[in-house]
Scaffold this motif. Structure first.
Motif, PDB file in Angstrom:
ATOM      1  N   UNK A   1      35.904  52.547  -4.540  1.00 57.14           N
ATOM      2  CA  UNK A   1      34.990  51.635  -5.238  1.00 57.14           C
ATOM      3  C   UNK A   1      35.770  50.626  -6.079  1.00 57.14           C
TER       4      UNK A   1
ATOM      5  N   UNK B   1      23.618  46.531 -11.941  1.00 58.41           N
ATOM      6  CA  UNK B   1      23.667  47.990 -12.042  1.00 58.41           C
ATOM      7  C   UNK B   1      24.846  48.462 -12.893  1.00 58.41           C
TER       8      UNK B   1
ATOM      9  N   UNK C   1      25.300  58.183 -11.351  1.00 60.13           N
ATOM     10  CA  UNK C   1      26.393  58.260 -10.378  1.00 60.13           C
ATOM     11  C   UNK C   1      25.862  58.079  -8.953  1.00 60.13           C
TER      12      UNK C   1
ATOM     13  N   UNK D   1      23.172  56.446  -7.970  1.00 62.63           N
ATOM     14  CA  UNK D   1      22.767  55.049  -7.750  1.00 62.63           C
ATOM     15  C   UNK D   1      23.985  54.181  -7.456  1.00 62.63           C
ATOM     16  N   UNK D   2      25.030  54.354  -8.262  1.00 64.02           N
ATOM     17  CA  UNK D   2      26.243  53.556  -8.084  1.00 64.02           C
ATOM     18  C   UNK D   2      26.907  53.900  -6.753  1.00 64.02           C
ATOM     19  N   UNK D   3      26.971  55.200  -6.449  1.00 61.06           N
ATOM     20  CA  UNK D   3      27.577  55.616  -5.184  1.00 61.06           C
ATOM     21  C   UNK D   3      26.842  54.978  -3.999  1.00 61.06           C
TER      22      UNK D   3
ATOM     23  N   UNK E   1      24.793  52.257  -3.882  1.00 54.16           N
ATOM     24  CA  UNK E   1      24.870  50.792  -3.800  1.00 54.16           C
ATOM     25  C   UNK E   1      26.251  50.340  -3.323  1.00 54.16           C
ATOM     26  N   UNK E   2      27.303  50.953  -3.864  1.00 49.96           N
ATOM     27  CA  UNK E   2      28.654  50.503  -3.499  1.00 49.96           C
ATOM     28  C   UNK E   2      29.026  50.937  -2.080  1.00 49.96           C
TER      29      UNK E   2
END
Lengths: 254, 254
Positions: free
Chosen positions: A169, A241, B235, B237-239, B241-242
């Motif tokens: 990431x 985000x 975590x 959500x970020x995982x 989206x990225x």
């Protein structure tokens, strides 16, 4: 002298091969690769085979192949003795065939073709089913790394996941930055010293304390301006985000 | 000899002060800070003031204060001559008072208390309204940095935004990784060599080529397992989206 066979011909296999090849305490007995053409780079003075039934005797068999194939290859290994260790971050030790002595030899680093890594600084996370096998893996790992760590399969799964954030990431953030530079005819290289310092900073300082920027300061004016400036929907979503996540992190602590 | 006054007492002001202080070609005439107590660390041998009407004559006035206050302070400066340059990434040069000679002196780096930066490697992005003032800022910047770059206000805004991705968001990725480690009783330090190598890699290689990991490989099995393993909604959500953003990046190129 520890005698090893390396199974695999990709980046991890090649870098381990190069690192072990120069160690007096290690003898690489053989390299196995399904596809004979990929074995060319290992040939100089080392026996290679693409026939799994012809694998030679060794103390340790290191499986450095794609995650999907690990279980299958371990089942096809017809061994009388010897310890079999895979190098994957996300596959449990117990995915290896029950009929063999099992272990894990996971070097925590990002491997790319044409980029040599220096194992001395790379943590090698090991796991085995017996004290003897653990000691053997420890001895092997210690020949190339100064940081050999016992990590069980559950922890290793989480460590691998944390590494996705810290490496995959993070690199994607660099790439977004590059896209924004290119859209505005700015040379991405201007950001390289900043990228270097960002990584250097957390070598001493916790990331929680190293954080800076508009989201950390809850500087809503700059955040709004940045969102308006972003042209791509994807950049906007990521900006929103992550800014929110940073704001929440530090908001909680006020 | 270039005579300068530094306005501000924060991290950027202090680091610039330390860097210029040891240069023979530069004389720091004065440091201004609204709050007298913050001036203590500048006092040794240098004149300090907290009264803006008592600012001395100089060739260049460097405003290193928070973005919100730049415009206001520049208006309060009662100068006969001299060039005024702010150090902000996101404020246009034209935000400075019209009555003065205006410029920008933006060092592209992350500054933290108690962490010395080495200006030699830091790009300093400069802008001015006339050739003479540009040359003067260039001369000043060159005393401390090997990389002085002309960047106009529009480009600087975008560069600052790109830096938010390359620095602020990257550091936030480190912090997420640390949280995941802590939740699983793993020492975050194990990830430090990986973090270092991730940043080192893009010094030579484009981030687009440096990318690795499950999302790059479109390894849906591992992505699913990772999502299930993440305990915190943030975590997850970020995982998601990225990972999607990486999948889209490389999917497009197939």
């Amino acid at each position: 002298m520890i005698r090893i066979v390396i199974l695999g011909t990709g980046n991890v296999a090649k870098q381990l091969f190069d690192a072990f090849k120069v160690k007096n305490a290690i003898e690489i007995v053989q390299v196995y690769g399904r596809n004979p053409r990929t074995l060319d780079k290992f040939k100089a003075g080392i026996d290679v085979t693409s026939d799994i039934s012809k694998i030679k005797k060794a103390d340790i068999y290191i499986i450095a192949i794609s995650d999907d194939a690990i279980c299958d290859v371990s089942k096809k290994l017809n061994l009388q003795k010897g310890l079999v260790a895979h190098t994957s971050g996300s596959i449990p030790m117990t995915s290896l065939s029950k009929k063999i002595r099992r272990g894990v030899f996971y070097p925590l680093q990002t491997f790319s073709t044409n980029r040599k890594v220096y194992f001395k600084e790379i943590p090698i996370c090991i796991e085995a089913e017996s004290k003897e096998d653990y000691d053997l893996l420890h001895e092997l790992a210690s020949t190339i790394s100064a940081q050999v760590i016992q990590i069980d399969s559950d922890q290793r799964k989480s460590l691998h996941l944390a590494a996705v954030f810290a490496n995959n990431f993070t690199n994607h953030m660099y790439q977004q930055a590059q896209e924004i530079c290119e859209q505005n005819r700015i040379n991405f290289d201007i950001l390289l010293p900043l990228i270097k310092e960002t990584a250097a900073k957390v070598q001493d300082l916790s990331p929680l304390f190293a954080q800076t920027g508009p989201a950390k300061r809850n500087d809503l004016g700059t955040i709004q301006k940045h969102k308006a400036l972003l042209e791509h929907e994807n950049h906007k979503k990521i900006y929103s985000l992550l800014s929110k996540s940073i704001q929440n992190t530090y908001g909680k602590k006020l």
